[in-house]
Enzyme design. Sequence first.
Site, PDB file in Angstrom:
ATOM      1  N   ASN A  20       0.874  -1.174   0.000  1.00  0.00           N
ATOM      2  CA  ASN A  20       0.000   0.000   0.000  1.00  0.00           C
ATOM      3  C   ASN A  20       0.909   1.220   0.000  1.00  0.00           C
ATOM      4  O   ASN A  20       1.470   1.584   1.031  1.00  0.00           O
ATOM      5  CB  ASN A  20      -0.915  -0.012   1.227  1.00  0.00           C
ATOM      6  CG  ASN A  20      -1.879   1.163   1.263  1.00  0.00           C
ATOM      7  OD1 ASN A  20      -1.822   2.062   0.418  1.00  0.00           O
ATOM      8  ND2 ASN A  20      -2.756   1.184   2.238  1.00  0.00           N
ATOM      9  N   LYS A  27       3.436   0.959   3.056  1.00  0.00           N
ATOM     10  CA  LYS A  27       2.962   0.005   4.047  1.00  0.00           C
ATOM     11  C   LYS A  27       2.988  -1.369   3.393  1.00  0.00           C
ATOM     12  O   LYS A  27       2.566  -1.515   2.246  1.00  0.00           O
ATOM     13  CB  LYS A  27       1.541   0.361   4.491  1.00  0.00           C
ATOM     14  CG  LYS A  27       0.992  -0.515   5.609  1.00  0.00           C
ATOM     15  CD  LYS A  27      -0.414  -0.059   5.997  1.00  0.00           C
ATOM     16  CE  LYS A  27      -0.969  -0.939   7.103  1.00  0.00           C
ATOM     17  NZ  LYS A  27      -2.375  -0.553   7.464  1.00  0.00           N
ATOM     18  N   ARG A 105      -2.590  -2.334  -3.412  1.00  0.00           N
ATOM     19  CA  ARG A 105      -3.798  -1.535  -3.222  1.00  0.00           C
ATOM     20  C   ARG A 105      -3.711  -0.337  -4.156  1.00  0.00           C
ATOM     21  O   ARG A 105      -2.770   0.446  -4.103  1.00  0.00           O
ATOM     22  CB  ARG A 105      -3.911  -1.049  -1.783  1.00  0.00           C
ATOM     23  CG  ARG A 105      -5.089  -0.098  -1.567  1.00  0.00           C
ATOM     24  CD  ARG A 105      -5.101   0.458  -0.152  1.00  0.00           C
ATOM     25  NE  ARG A 105      -6.235   1.365   0.044  1.00  0.00           N
ATOM     26  CZ  ARG A 105      -6.129   2.664   0.302  1.00  0.00           C
ATOM     27  NH1 ARG A 105      -4.934   3.232   0.384  1.00  0.00           N
ATOM     28  NH2 ARG A 105      -7.201   3.406   0.477  1.00  0.00           N
ATOM     29  N   HIS A 194     -12.928   2.511   0.043  1.00  0.00           N
ATOM     30  CA  HIS A 194     -12.945   1.546   1.147  1.00  0.00           C
ATOM     31  C   HIS A 194     -13.609   0.227   0.731  1.00  0.00           C
ATOM     32  O   HIS A 194     -14.104  -0.518   1.578  1.00  0.00           O
ATOM     33  CB  HIS A 194     -13.685   2.103   2.380  1.00  0.00           C
ATOM     34  CG  HIS A 194     -13.045   3.299   2.999  1.00  0.00           C
ATOM     35  ND1 HIS A 194     -13.785   4.304   3.609  1.00  0.00           N
ATOM     36  CD2 HIS A 194     -11.742   3.663   3.106  1.00  0.00           C
ATOM     37  CE1 HIS A 194     -12.965   5.237   4.063  1.00  0.00           C
ATOM     38  NE2 HIS A 194     -11.731   4.869   3.769  1.00  0.00           N
ATOM     39  N   LEU A 223     -15.346   3.553   9.867  1.00  0.00           N
ATOM     40  CA  LEU A 223     -15.083   4.821  10.546  1.00  0.00           C
ATOM     41  C   LEU A 223     -13.634   4.877  11.009  1.00  0.00           C
ATOM     42  O   LEU A 223     -13.213   4.115  11.894  1.00  0.00           O
ATOM     43  CB  LEU A 223     -16.021   4.994  11.748  1.00  0.00           C
ATOM     44  CG  LEU A 223     -17.518   4.779  11.482  1.00  0.00           C
ATOM     45  CD1 LEU A 223     -18.311   4.961  12.771  1.00  0.00           C
ATOM     46  CD2 LEU A 223     -18.014   5.716  10.398  1.00  0.00           C
ATOM     47  N   GLY A 224     -12.871   5.759  10.388  1.00  0.00           N
ATOM     48  CA  GLY A 224     -11.494   5.998  10.793  1.00  0.00           C
ATOM     49  C   GLY A 224     -11.213   7.471  10.560  1.00  0.00           C
ATOM     50  O   GLY A 224     -12.105   8.305  10.672  1.00  0.00           O
ATOM     51  N   ARG A 255     -11.663  15.882   6.844  1.00  0.00           N
ATOM     52  CA  ARG A 255     -12.480  16.232   5.679  1.00  0.00           C
ATOM     53  C   ARG A 255     -13.874  16.652   6.127  1.00  0.00           C
ATOM     54  O   ARG A 255     -14.444  16.084   7.057  1.00  0.00           O
ATOM     55  CB  ARG A 255     -12.594  15.048   4.721  1.00  0.00           C
ATOM     56  CG  ARG A 255     -11.261  14.600   4.130  1.00  0.00           C
ATOM     57  CD  ARG A 255     -11.447  13.435   3.182  1.00  0.00           C
ATOM     58  NE  ARG A 255     -10.174  12.825   2.824  1.00  0.00           N
ATOM     59  CZ  ARG A 255      -9.926  11.526   2.852  1.00  0.00           C
ATOM     60  NH1 ARG A 255     -10.887  10.676   3.215  1.00  0.00           N
ATOM     61  NH2 ARG A 255      -8.749  11.054   2.525  1.00  0.00           N
ATOM     62  N   CYS A 298      -9.999  10.831  17.353  1.00  0.00           N
ATOM     63  CA  CYS A 298     -11.185  10.604  18.168  1.00  0.00           C
ATOM     64  C   CYS A 298     -10.826  10.362  19.634  1.00  0.00           C
ATOM     65  O   CYS A 298     -11.529  10.798  20.544  1.00  0.00           O
ATOM     66  CB  CYS A 298     -11.967   9.427  17.604  1.00  0.00           C
ATOM     67  SG  CYS A 298     -13.521   9.083  18.421  1.00  0.00           S
ATOM     68  N   ASN A 353     -13.144   0.601  17.894  1.00  0.00           N
ATOM     69  CA  ASN A 353     -12.587   0.862  19.219  1.00  0.00           C
ATOM     70  C   ASN A 353     -13.311   1.904  20.061  1.00  0.00           C
ATOM     71  O   ASN A 353     -13.076   1.968  21.267  1.00  0.00           O
ATOM     72  CB  ASN A 353     -11.118   1.278  19.082  1.00  0.00           C
ATOM     73  CG  ASN A 353     -10.262   0.181  18.484  1.00  0.00           C
ATOM     74  OD1 ASN A 353     -10.252  -0.934  18.981  1.00  0.00           O
ATOM     75  ND2 ASN A 353      -9.572   0.482  17.394  1.00  0.00           N
ATOM     76  N   GLU A 403      -8.099  -5.346   5.330  1.00  0.00           N
ATOM     77  CA  GLU A 403      -8.009  -5.092   3.892  1.00  0.00           C
ATOM     78  C   GLU A 403      -6.833  -5.817   3.260  1.00  0.00           C
ATOM     79  O   GLU A 403      -6.904  -6.247   2.104  1.00  0.00           O
ATOM     80  CB  GLU A 403      -7.922  -3.581   3.659  1.00  0.00           C
ATOM     81  CG  GLU A 403      -9.156  -2.827   4.113  1.00  0.00           C
ATOM     82  CD  GLU A 403      -8.974  -1.320   4.083  1.00  0.00           C
ATOM     83  OE1 GLU A 403      -9.180  -0.735   3.008  1.00  0.00           O
ATOM     84  OE2 GLU A 403      -8.632  -0.743   5.124  1.00  0.00           O
TER      85      GLU A 403
END
Length: 417
Positions: A20, A27, A105, A194, A223-224, A255, A298, A353, A403
């Site tokens: 990725n 990654k 990816r 996604h 959700l990230g 965003r 978060c 989480n 993923e």
Amino acid sequence: MNKPLLSSEQSVDTAILVINCGSSSVKFSLIQPETGHSLLSGLAECLTTPQASIKIKHKLTPSENEQSETSPLAQPYDHQQALTTLVSKLRSLNLVENIIAVGHRVVHGGESYAQPVLINDDVKATIKQLAKLAPLHNPANLIGINACQQAFKDLPQMAIFDTAFHQSMPEKAYLYGVPFSLYREHGIRRYGFHGTSHFFVANQAAKLMGKSLSQCNLISAHLGNGCSVTAIKNGESVDTSLGMTPLEGVMMGTRSGDIDAGIVFHLVEQLGYSINEVDTLLNKKSGLLGVSQLSNDCRTLEEAMLDPNHPQSAQAKLALTVFCYRIAKSIASFSASLTTLDGLIFTGGIGENSSWVRTQIIKQLSLLNFSVCEQANQTARFGTNGNISTADARPCWVIATNEEWVIAQQSAQLLSK
């Protein structure tokens, strides 16, 4: 010359190297496609800067303790050199011979790719052409592909596209209310992203229900720092919140998500913003960061919200409240895409989480018969999957996404064909 295609005689020890590639990072993960076990993983980041470093973790068997090492990198250090370091590490661990393919990816496949594809010159040319739809992502993905073709000259390279899963959307879902010629001549439409994540968690939910994916009707919330909601009907994506770019949809880490398009004209014509400044504002300075005026993380915002002495406590709570409402509203709106609904899935860093975020979202979905069991909700964290609904409510699962495993599986499946 590429290695022979996967055969029935090949050992279960074979693995796919998943890449990725970002504009300043790589990654990577070496995964056994049959089991999902990651033999080796890591991240090279801050490439081409003085802060460049590479972290590699390896666990050659499930019972082995994971070993990790982080190294600063000499300058100039780019993607090619990062992969050269990776190859050296793979050789030192005697893992090179286990690799049967490299799975990449790729963010945007447009309407050209609804399935994984073996990379050749034509595929690379199409990915480059589609960079106009994903200027921050596709060029970086191509850097990774080219670097891997140099580092792994004998291995087949596969492209797995973030947009592919959403190519099953009907016209009513992907067309915008703009002149049709913009779609026909320039490809302006909703594509969604996604896709590998939504596909993976939908498959996991199907297993939990004892059904085939083609029998499942679900809403999935990834959700990230980036967020998207997807409606899945009979196992296929029929609508999703992210659009032509990853800016549309729900509010995210930095965003804005959906806004009145007229705000752009107001910023430019009345407030003197340049187009580049508007781009930066909406993509990098908005969302949780913009509303809270504190952070896009978060966890940081929840800590501030729960501390009455924190100077940004009220603003942090406001940001999280808007965030949760926008997601709940998006989930509820996708009920229009379905005739039946088996359940709701939370995934991604926040979705997996944050029990607080999940509670706030579910509380606003009682009309769809969702009700949270707080005891189950509190224990569903850090990779612990499960149903967090009360016994009399519609199922709501927390499912950790993977993923990389999807990319490894789909690369191996493509080889087997």
